[in-house]
Design an enzyme around this catalytic site. Sequence first.
Site, PDB file in Angstrom:
ATOM      1  N   GLY A 253     -32.396 -15.186 -14.606  1.00  0.00           N
ATOM      2  CA  GLY A 253     -31.682 -15.616 -15.954  1.00  0.00           C
ATOM      3  C   GLY A 253     -30.328 -14.892 -15.866  1.00  0.00           C
TER       4      GLY A 253
ATOM      5  CE  LYS B 166     -29.999  -8.960 -12.298  1.00  0.00           C
ATOM      6  NZ  LYS B 166     -30.909  -8.921 -13.096  1.00  0.00           N
TER       7      LYS B 166
ATOM      8  CG  ASP C  15     -36.119  -9.196 -19.359  1.00  0.00           C
ATOM      9  OD1 ASP C  15     -36.903  -9.779 -19.928  1.00  0.00           O
ATOM     10  OD2 ASP C  15     -35.579  -9.582 -18.506  1.00  0.00           O
TER      11      ASP C  15
END
Length: 422
Positions: free
Chosen positions: A39, A58, A156
């Site tokens: 996400g 990333k 997270d």
Amino acid sequence: MGLNALRRPARPHVAAQPPAPDRTLAGRYTLRDVVGRGGMGVVWTATDRLLDRTVAVKEVTFGVHLDDGERRVLRERTLREARTAARIDHPCVTHVLDVVEEDGRPWLVLEYVPSRSLQQLVDEGGPIAWDVAARIGLDVLAGLEAAHAAGIVHRDVKPANVLVCPDGRALLTDFGIATATGESSITTTGAIIGSPSYMAPERAHGGRPGPPADLWSLGATLYTAVEGRPAFSRPEPMATLMAVVSEPPAPVARAGPLEPVLRGLLAKDPAERPTPAGLRDQLQAVLAGRSPAPLRPPPPAPAGAPAPHPVARDGERVQRFDAADLATLASASVQALGTVARDARDQVHHLAERHRERRAGRGPRPEDGARTASRRDASPEPTHRWRFKRRWIVVPTLVVIVVLLAVAAGLFLLAASELGWL
């Protein structure tokens, strides 16, 4: 009205197209293959042309329906926090090697670790053994302690962000939505970002996340590892978040001696969760074959507990919850607590009435059933007559009988003494 009807329609957002392979970033990192998507971005393998080594890159996209102002704030914070995360030097954390910015997006250059995520292992092979989960938990805990010592809350922690190497070593990765303690809110509108199935209750309430929130997420991650499904899976993200806030986790079936550890980690109140040192002792006790001491007694098993909800992948993806969503969640939580309070009050009243009935001598007898209850409700006068008789007839009569028996016994003894019988 259902939770879906209360959700505001998401603002449309067109995600950036992934760059073509062989593109070079900052004149140094040549992208190769996509190895993961989430996400918050896309992960590539790349070649560091300066040091001639393989790295992971990333691309942070923030593809979660943010407006331009929130996207700008997140970009700036990601750059700042990535540089902060680069200070973490621990074997259980993937190292942040560099951070660059191109096309208005941050790119994090990470240590490349040949591994598979814990989520992949569960998806492809099913639940893992509780002792394997305990060893993974110790590694992730060590990584979290290193991050917390650097003033960083991950926010997270979930199976997709836990990498498991072929030798069994586990690493915590992806600090994409991490926050340095003491920083301002993540967005400009009071929204929160995270994966609902792994978001601690205090975050769902809009509170400032701290290290206990990461420990809760670790508990939810280990639960998924040993059970093969999230503890709070629901069909919709808001329903999942509601379950996180107000419902107990689904009963475990495969956790074995890890059950009290998971129960302690998933406590709604951060003060009831174990400290990192306490959690380490519990996990080590599990691996040593000892039963870890539970931090609190297990809840009673609900009669006729419903079957677990189907796994909802939306609960594992990063979601954005607006202030209106959080207000709806708070309102629903208050209503749920009010229902529980009313049920408790009614139960107390019922028990008090039963106690009064027993003291009055008219407690319900099982053999009488409903007839006794209806007769008692229809005519309470016999109870009052019985009280009157007991006080003014039965008790005095018994006293007189006892006195007469005592007098008779005394006369008998006196006569026997005079006649020489004694």
